[in-house]
Design an enzyme around this catalytic site. Structure first.
Site, short mmCIF file in Angstrom:
data_model
loop_
_atom_site.label_atom_id
_atom_site.label_comp_id
_atom_site.label_asym_id
_atom_site.label_seq_id
_atom_site.Cartn_x
_atom_site.Cartn_y
_atom_site.Cartn_z
N ASP A 131 0.84 -1.20 0.00
CA ASP A 131 0.00 0.00 0.00
C ASP A 131 0.87 1.25 0.00
OD1 ASP A 131 -2.30 -1.50 0.09
OD2 ASP A 131 -2.48 -1.40 2.28
N TYR A 159 6.22 -8.37 8.90
CA TYR A 159 5.88 -6.96 9.01
C TYR A 159 6.08 -6.48 10.45
CZ TYR A 159 3.20 -7.74 4.66
OH TYR A 159 2.82 -8.07 3.39
N ARG A 166 -4.01 -4.94 7.71
CA ARG A 166 -5.13 -4.03 8.04
C ARG A 166 -6.32 -4.79 8.59
NH1 ARG A 166 -6.51 -1.22 2.67
NH2 ARG A 166 -5.57 -3.11 1.82
N ASP A 198 -7.32 1.50 7.83
CA ASP A 198 -6.02 2.12 8.07
C ASP A 198 -6.22 3.62 8.29
OD1 ASP A 198 -6.26 3.35 5.55
OD2 ASP A 198 -5.09 1.80 4.55
#
Length: 344
Positions: free
Chosen positions: A83, A111, A225, A125
């Protein structure tokens, strides 16, 4: 007897191409100047992978477009979209290495992220519009740990509605922007690690919130997310993602990544340094070292003996000189090439 006028010496040297002095016409001089003003094209990079530390605000396509100039070729692709708000590892393939990207996309990923509890948004988000607010001050660390444990392992996850998943041929995010309402189906994903590092109360325009710093290791297709959304929902206060950084894709980590600024500092007459095909394959696949005869047979697309059983597939077949020859899969007593990188 009157002579006929002489014909031009060539089709390019007509009367309109020459000025009265015999010099090139103004149009020709202008074309030469504009050509000289263009920056020289960079040398074409060899086949291989480049690991980029994607900056915030850039799409994955933006990075690919910039890398086409740096690599001196249009044959550049990426393995797994990030993203715009996210940073970190974006694996790019150049030349024949783009054929490896299909397999890199399916690798597990790591992550580091920050989940904000107390606020839910339309996009799950920080870029979305506010949906709900709730005071999370009563949420304990023990309750967070229970919620995280329920989202660890093999789970069914409903992707974010603004994901790139196609619904009836259109990306989900495009349908959302068009004002459509729809529900995405849950799909199985695996979250092998979901570690909570710190929980802290922070001020926010919407009221008091809790920020939770986490590390997630997950299968391809997992939406961080959606983990933030689902953790907030399970705790009854809502949640969304405020920061996301990808630190690893398969065997490619952030420690081997270069920033776009570093890549663009490479002089125009210097060839981009890449991770060669064989090294890239070793970081992604099990390896089989070939004999000279096997190398020759695979270069012609022939099958070879299956070899030792037990390795996951595909397998990177490496020649005695260290080059990547092919990717192999096993069928009965034979191994056959699914991709040949060193044809005869």
């Amino acid at each position: 007897m009157t002579r006929a006028p002489a014909a031009p010496e060539s089709a390019d040297q007509s009367a309109t191409d020459l000025a009265p002095s015999g010099q090139a016409s103004p149009d020709k001089r202008k074309a030469r100047r504009s050509s000289a003003d263009r920056p020289p094209r960079r040398p074409t990079a060899p086949d291989g992978l480049v690991v980029v530390d994607k900056p915030a605000g850039w799409t994955s396509h933006d990075v690919v477009a910039r890398m086409r100039r740096v690599a001196g070729t249009r044959k550049v692709g990426h393995a797994g979209t990030l993203d715009p708000m996210a940073t970190g590892v974006l694996v790019l393939g150049i030349g024949r290495a783009t054929k490896l990207l299909t397999y890199v996309v399916g690798a597990d990923k790591e992550y580091v992220a920050t989940i904000r509890l107390g606020v839910a948004t339309t996009t799950d988000d920080a870029e979305g519009e506010l949906l709900t607010c709730a005071d999370p001050s009563g949420v304990t660390r023990a309750a967070i740990d229970v919620g995280v444990a329920a989202l660890t392992g093999r789970i069914e996850q409903v992707p974010s509605s603004v994901s790139a998943i196609k619904v009836d041929g259109q990306r989900a995010y495009a349908r959302v922007r068009a004002g459509e309402e729809f529900a995405l189906e849950a799909r199985p994903v695996t979250v092998s690690r979901f570690d909570v590092h710190e929980v802290r109360a922070v001020p926010d325009d919407a009221g008091p919130v809790l920020d939770v710093d986490v590390t997630v290791v997950c299968s391809s297709g997992t939406y961080i997310r959606a983990l933030a959304r689902d953790l907030g929902a399970a705790l009854g206060v809502g949640g969304h993602l405020t920061a996301l950084r990808r630190t690893r894709v398969g065997g490619y980590g952030i420690d081997g990544a270069r920033t776009l600024a570093e890549l663009e500092e490479i002089p125009d007459d210097v060839t981009l340094d890449v991770l060669p095909l064989a090294e890239a394959a070793r970081a992604t696949f099990p390896v089989r070292d070939l004999t000279p005869d096997e190398t020759r047979d695979l270069s012609y697309g022939k099958r070879i003996d299956a070899g030792e059983p037990g390795a996951s597939e595909p397998v990177a077949a490496i020649a005695p000189d260290g080059t990547l020859v092919a990717l192999l899969t096993t069928s009965g007593p034979h191994a056959r090439p699914v991709l040949v990188f060193a044809p005869a």
